[in-house]
Design a protein around this motif. Structure first.
Motif, PDB file in Angstrom:
ATOM      1  N   GLY A   1      78.100 -29.207 -43.422  1.00  0.00           N
ATOM      2  CA  GLY A   1      77.477 -30.291 -44.159  1.00  0.00           C
ATOM      3  C   GLY A   1      77.863 -30.338 -45.629  1.00  0.00           C
ATOM      4  N   ASP A   2      76.896 -30.757 -46.454  1.00  0.00           N
ATOM      5  CA  ASP A   2      77.162 -30.883 -47.890  1.00  0.00           C
ATOM      6  C   ASP A   2      77.547 -29.540 -48.516  1.00  0.00           C
ATOM      7  OD1 ASP A   2      76.610 -33.566 -47.779  1.00  0.00           O
ATOM      8  OD2 ASP A   2      74.512 -33.347 -48.432  1.00  0.00           O
ATOM      9  N   PHE A   3      76.915 -28.466 -48.024  1.00  0.00           N
ATOM     10  CA  PHE A   3      77.253 -27.145 -48.562  1.00  0.00           C
ATOM     11  C   PHE A   3      78.731 -26.845 -48.332  1.00  0.00           C
ATOM     12  CE2 PHE A   3      77.909 -22.589 -47.843  1.00  0.00           C
ATOM     13  CZ  PHE A   3      77.518 -22.082 -49.066  1.00  0.00           C
ATOM     14  N   TYR A   4      79.224 -27.136 -47.162  1.00  0.00           N
ATOM     15  CA  TYR A   4      80.632 -26.874 -46.850  1.00  0.00           C
ATOM     16  C   TYR A   4      81.558 -27.723 -47.723  1.00  0.00           C
ATOM     17  CZ  TYR A   4      85.069 -27.112 -44.398  1.00  0.00           C
ATOM     18  OH  TYR A   4      86.404 -27.095 -44.101  1.00  0.00           O
ATOM     19  N   LEU A   5      81.186 -28.991 -47.931  1.00  0.00           N
ATOM     20  CA  LEU A   5      82.028 -29.858 -48.756  1.00  0.00           C
ATOM     21  C   LEU A   5      82.093 -29.355 -50.200  1.00  0.00           C
ATOM     22  CD1 LEU A   5      80.960 -33.364 -47.412  1.00  0.00           C
ATOM     23  CD2 LEU A   5      83.041 -32.084 -46.857  1.00  0.00           C
ATOM     24  N   LEU A   6      80.963 -29.006 -50.762  1.00  0.00           N
ATOM     25  CA  LEU A   6      80.942 -28.444 -52.112  1.00  0.00           C
ATOM     26  C   LEU A   6      81.695 -27.112 -52.155  1.00  0.00           C
ATOM     27  CD1 LEU A   6      77.246 -29.243 -53.091  1.00  0.00           C
ATOM     28  CD2 LEU A   6      79.322 -30.301 -54.046  1.00  0.00           C
TER      29      LEU A   6
ATOM     30  N   ASP B   1      93.853 -36.607 -36.648  1.00  0.00           N
ATOM     31  CA  ASP B   1      93.195 -37.580 -35.778  1.00  0.00           C
ATOM     32  C   ASP B   1      91.691 -37.371 -35.682  1.00  0.00           C
ATOM     33  OD1 ASP B   1      95.533 -38.876 -35.234  1.00  0.00           O
ATOM     34  OD2 ASP B   1      95.998 -37.663 -33.472  1.00  0.00           O
ATOM     35  N   ARG B   2      91.182 -36.286 -36.302  1.00  0.00           N
ATOM     36  CA  ARG B   2      89.740 -36.046 -36.304  1.00  0.00           C
ATOM     37  C   ARG B   2      89.157 -36.591 -37.600  1.00  0.00           C
ATOM     38  NH1 ARG B   2      88.888 -29.787 -34.332  1.00  0.00           N
ATOM     39  NH2 ARG B   2      90.334 -29.829 -32.538  1.00  0.00           N
ATOM     40  N   ALA B   3      88.316 -37.564 -37.468  1.00  0.00           N
ATOM     41  CA  ALA B   3      87.724 -38.159 -38.669  1.00  0.00           C
ATOM     42  C   ALA B   3      86.916 -37.151 -39.467  1.00  0.00           C
ATOM     43  CB  ALA B   3      86.836 -39.343 -38.275  1.00  0.00           C
ATOM     44  N   VAL B   4      86.248 -36.224 -38.763  1.00  0.00           N
ATOM     45  CA  VAL B   4      85.427 -35.235 -39.452  1.00  0.00           C
ATOM     46  C   VAL B   4      86.274 -34.343 -40.360  1.00  0.00           C
ATOM     47  CG1 VAL B   4      85.582 -33.443 -37.661  1.00  0.00           C
ATOM     48  CG2 VAL B   4      83.538 -33.584 -39.098  1.00  0.00           C
ATOM     49  N   VAL B   5      87.572 -34.263 -40.048  1.00  0.00           N
ATOM     50  CA  VAL B   5      88.494 -33.472 -40.877  1.00  0.00           C
ATOM     51  C   VAL B   5      89.187 -34.366 -41.899  1.00  0.00           C
ATOM     52  CG1 VAL B   5      90.603 -32.071 -40.866  1.00  0.00           C
ATOM     53  CG2 VAL B   5      88.875 -31.755 -39.079  1.00  0.00           C
ATOM     54  N   TRP B   6      89.806 -35.437 -41.426  1.00  0.00           N
ATOM     55  CA  TRP B   6      90.655 -36.250 -42.292  1.00  0.00           C
ATOM     56  C   TRP B   6      89.862 -37.061 -43.315  1.00  0.00           C
ATOM     57  CZ3 TRP B   6      95.441 -35.826 -43.550  1.00  0.00           C
ATOM     58  CH2 TRP B   6      96.102 -36.866 -44.204  1.00  0.00           C
ATOM     59  N   ASP B   7      88.722 -37.582 -42.917  1.00  0.00           N
ATOM     60  CA  ASP B   7      87.957 -38.429 -43.837  1.00  0.00           C
ATOM     61  C   ASP B   7      87.270 -37.631 -44.953  1.00  0.00           C
ATOM     62  OD1 ASP B   7      88.774 -40.455 -42.255  1.00  0.00           O
ATOM     63  OD2 ASP B   7      86.787 -41.045 -41.530  1.00  0.00           O
ATOM     64  N   THR B   8      87.193 -36.345 -44.788  1.00  0.00           N
ATOM     65  CA  THR B   8      86.571 -35.504 -45.829  1.00  0.00           C
ATOM     66  C   THR B   8      87.622 -34.696 -46.592  1.00  0.00           C
ATOM     67  OG1 THR B   8      86.217 -33.690 -44.249  1.00  0.00           O
ATOM     68  CG2 THR B   8      84.419 -35.290 -44.534  1.00  0.00           C
ATOM     69  N   ARG B   9      88.897 -35.069 -46.428  1.00  0.00           N
ATOM     70  CA  ARG B   9      89.985 -34.248 -46.971  1.00  0.00           C
ATOM     71  C   ARG B   9      89.963 -34.148 -48.489  1.00  0.00           C
ATOM     72  NH1 ARG B   9      91.879 -39.177 -45.735  1.00  0.00           N
ATOM     73  NH2 ARG B   9      93.402 -40.234 -47.065  1.00  0.00           N
ATOM     74  N   TRP B  10      89.477 -35.195 -49.180  1.00  0.00           N
ATOM     75  CA  TRP B  10      89.574 -35.181 -50.642  1.00  0.00           C
ATOM     76  C   TRP B  10      88.541 -34.272 -51.301  1.00  0.00           C
ATOM     77  CZ3 TRP B  10      93.912 -36.373 -52.639  1.00  0.00           C
ATOM     78  CH2 TRP B  10      94.739 -37.290 -52.012  1.00  0.00           C
ATOM     79  N   TRP B  11      87.670 -33.656 -50.484  1.00  0.00           N
ATOM     80  CA  TRP B  11      86.847 -32.576 -51.029  1.00  0.00           C
ATOM     81  C   TRP B  11      87.691 -31.323 -51.279  1.00  0.00           C
ATOM     82  CZ3 TRP B  11      81.975 -32.803 -52.821  1.00  0.00           C
ATOM     83  CH2 TRP B  11      81.227 -33.959 -52.506  1.00  0.00           C
ATOM     84  N   SER B  12      88.916 -31.329 -50.701  1.00  0.00           N
ATOM     85  CA  SER B  12      89.917 -30.299 -51.010  1.00  0.00           C
ATOM     86  C   SER B  12      91.097 -31.007 -51.655  1.00  0.00           C
ATOM     87  CB  SER B  12      90.378 -29.575 -49.740  1.00  0.00           C
ATOM     88  OG  SER B  12      89.313 -28.981 -49.067  1.00  0.00           O
TER      89      SER B  12
END
Length: 724
Positions: free
Chosen positions: A128-133, A214-225
């Motif tokens: 979740g948010d903790f992982y993104l931060l 192809d996994r949105a849960v991975v690709w759509d959150t990529r800019w947190w890295s």
């Protein structure tokens, strides 16, 4: 492709070992446990090495581990000792430290989540948010670490500051332990290993993004890295497919993992251990390391350091704490003038010796434990005697290595064995016989008072407010006697109730102790303490910083606790309170030399400058001033030793520095030994006539006196003398 609407944000996480078969995971854990085992064994070997040292002296005092730990944490987190006098290196090290710390804590967090909470407690928190931060913090930390490492590479490879040159001043080319290129290779291996760990970590994240695009849960959150995302865009841009990214990721994963585990395994065996040893050294730091040398315990069977097992465990820890930064090497006045001494090389030699002798399962025989001599790893007698004990090395060391106390402990053994210059031995004999280094009768100690038109009280016979502890050079040296008479006149005219010990005073012992003659020092200290105890006074003043240091910091260990100050703080206070009023502003352009024992040892930087301002002098500090002041060369008993013919003296080096000040008229000192050393250096360095060396007392007296013109025979004749 999935859209962001098709996944629950709470499920955002990264599954470890995704795509790896069970045997590969088991193999990784086996390698990891092996690395941890190697690390643990190395830690055990290091602790065993320290336990083979001696316990701390009782004079070290009670150890408050909690307070020490807090102080160490403050120093480490602030990086204030690392950044001193090298701000760029401090910034880079801070970037590396905080980057590495965050990455280490991040890795530990992953381990706790995957191997503890999920395995045994049944829940994940790394999502979740903790992982993104978490991802963002790890990216920023990686950038910080890599940037700092790259600067350090540039510094070593292209800037090449002289202090990072491992050339040894105490060895000749061809000597078996002259070559220290191994340290250079270790430095580069350390830098490259961390850089590769950081870079491969970013590339791994990028390849994983491309593989799982192809996994949105991975690709759509990529800019947190952000760094990994940028690399992923570049990898996709050059046509790398998801399957190719998977294959590349698998090979790189093993390279990155093995490199990181190897790094962990080698920590106790390489310079990486300074992460722990430097922290330990800072935690055990003695704030009076050189000001207050340790006593020889009455029941001690040995004096000083002869073998490596004579070292205290703390000093063995100091050896490992050294980061080879070269700041002590750069600050050392002996090294600056070509003497066979570098504080860094002494520490490194002893560290190499300790590792060779003490890391084995069984100790070698005592002959092979002897740290003195000419063999590999041993320290030369000439090196030990080159030290001025000025504390420049101890003061600047970012990890609290105690070079001076270690060197003095080695001197103690040399003195006990009679291995010293004949002139030093004669001086020590004179001090033992007559209580002074001039080998004069004790009855002549106060002969300088006879020309004075007033009588100075004998504090042994009648009470006084102020007892003046004069010191040897101020009492017996003809040039210094004029200064001493000037200070006596100043006190008399100011109406101060003061007195002397007359022939009851002996050498205070500061330099005797730093030569290594502990038995004579204790005799002198006990005699002076007894004499002071029989006298009636409120406080002590001295014009000798060397006497000031030992009476203030070391006599308490022998039962002599007295209120003492250097004359500069007394005069500064009298000027500020109006007890002294200058009759004229001198207007000289001056520079001031901070004496080691007043400045670095006791932080007495401000009072002399306040006085110079009050008497109307224009002060221009030399580049090396205050805590970075450059020793005159007299300390540690070196004033009793001959310098090599044809070699520059520290005092001459200092004259060259002062001569670069445009329009300089007066080089000001406030120490009898400084006056002796620098007046001689003024002549031998070729600057006589350009400016003069004067004791601060002489300028004070000139400012207090009625204007009398430029009479060279009087203190007021500074310009006339300089122009002559």
């Amino acid at each position: 492709m999935q859209t962001s609407a098709t996944f629950d944000p709470a499920t955002v996480t990264r599954i470890l070992f995704e795509g790896f078969p069970s045997f590969a995971i088991a193999l990784f854990y086996l390698i990891g446990l092996t690395a941890v085992g190697a690390f643990a064994w190395g830690v055990y070997v290091q602790i065993r090495k320290y336990r083979r040292g001696q316990p701390l002296s009782k004079s070290f005092g009670k150890i408050d581990l909690q307070a020490r730990f807090k102080d160490m944490v403050r120093v480490v987190l602030s990086h204030r000792t690392v950044a001193r006098r090298d701000a760029a290196a401090g910034r880079a090290h801070r970037m590396i430290f905080y980057g590495f710390a965050v990455l280490f804590l991040g890795t530990a967090t992953v381990t706790v989540d995957y191997d503890v909470t999920a395995r045994f407690l049944g829940f994940h928190f790394w999502n979740g948010d903790f992982y993104l931060l978490f991802k963002l913090a790890m990216n920023l930390a990686g950038v910080s670490m890599i940037a700092g490492l790259i600067y350090m590479m540039v510094r070593r490879g292209w800037i090449k500051p002289p202090k990072l040159d491992y050339k040894r001043p105490d060895r000749q080319p061809g000597d078996p332990d002259y070559d220290r290129s191994g340290y250079r290779r270790e430095d580069w291996a350390f830098l490259w290993t961390l850089v590769l760990i950081g870079i491969t970590g970013f590339v791994l994240s990028a390849l994983r993004l491309v593989w799982l695009q192809d996994r949105a849960v991975v690709w759509d959150t990529r800019w947190w890295s952000p760094v990994a995302a940028l690399l992923a865009e570049m990898i996709k841009g050059v046509g790398v497919s998801a399957s190719a990214a998977y294959a590349m990721r698998t090979g790189l994963w093993w390279f990155h993992g093995l490199l990181a585990l190897t790094f962990i395994a080698l920590i106790p065996y390489t310079k990486v251990k300074h992460i722990f040893t430097a922290s330990g050294s800072l935690m055990m730091r003695d704030p009076l390391a050189a000001q207050r040398l340790p006593r020889v315990e009455p029941d001690s069977e040995k004096v000083g350091y002869k073998t490596i097992t004579d070292f205290t465990w703390k000093h063995l820890l100091n050896l490992d704490a050294c980061t080879k930064c070269g700041r002590c090497h750069e600050a050392c006045p002996a090294n600056a003038v070509g003497a066979p001494l570098s504080p860094r090389d002494v520490i490194l030699s002893l560290r190499e010796f300790a590792n060779e002798a003490l890391q084995k399962n069984a100790l070698p025989d005592e002959v092979k434990l002897d740290v003195h001599g000419k063999d590999i790893g041993q320290v030369f007698m000439e090196t030990v005697w080159s030290c001025r004990t000025c504390m420049a090395c101890v003061e600047i060391c970012p990890v609290a290595v105690e070079h001076v106390p270690i060197i003095v402990q080695m001197r103690r053994k040399l003195v006990e064995d009679g291995e010293m210059e004949p002139q030093v031995q004669k001086t020590l004999q004179a001090i033992h016989k007559n209580g002074n280094s001039f080998n004069e009768s004790k009855r002549k100690r106060a002969a300088w008072t006879k020309p004075l038109p007033f009588q100075i009280k004998d504090a042994r016979k009648e009470p006084v407010d102020l007892l003046w502890f004069v010191g040897d050079y101020a009492s017996f040296d003809p040039r210094n006697q004029r200064v001493t008479q000037g200070f006596a006149t100043l006190l008399h005219n100011a109406g101060i109730d003061f007195g002397l010990l007359y022939e009851g005073e002996s050498n205070a012992g500061n330099d005797v102790r730093r030569v290594g003659e502990e038995g004579l020092y204790e005799l002198l200290a006990e005699n002076n303490i007894a004499m002071l105890g029989q006298s009636h006074f409120k406080r002590i003043v001295t014009t000798d910083p060397h006497s000031y240091n030992t009476i203030r910091n070391e006599y308490p260990d022998f039962g002599g606790k007295f209120e003492i100050e250097h004359y500069t703080s007394l005069v500064a206070r009298m000027l500020s309170e109006g007890a002294l009023e200058p009759r004229r502003k001198l207007g000289y352009r001056v520079t001031f030399h901070d004496p080691c024992h007043l400045g670095r040892f006791n932080k007495g930087y401000d009072a002399p400058r306040q006085i110079l301002s009050a008497i109307g002098c224009e002060l221009v500090d030399m580049p090396r001033s205050r805590d970075n002041s450059f020793c005159c060369g007299a300390g540690g008993g070196r004033i009793w030793m001959s310098d090599p013919v044809g070699k520059e003296k520290p005092s001459q080096n200092r004259m060259h520095e002062a001569a670069r000040i445009e329009g300089l008229e007066v080089f000001v000192v406030c120490c009898p030994k400084d006056l002796t050393m620098f007046e001689d250096a003024l002549k031998t360095s070729g600057y006589e006539g350009r400016f003069v060396v004067r004791e601060l007392i002489e300028l004070i007296a000139e400012s207090l006196a009625q204007p009398a013109g430029d009479d060279p025979a009087e203190p007021g004749g500074v310009r006339a003398i300089a122009a002559a």
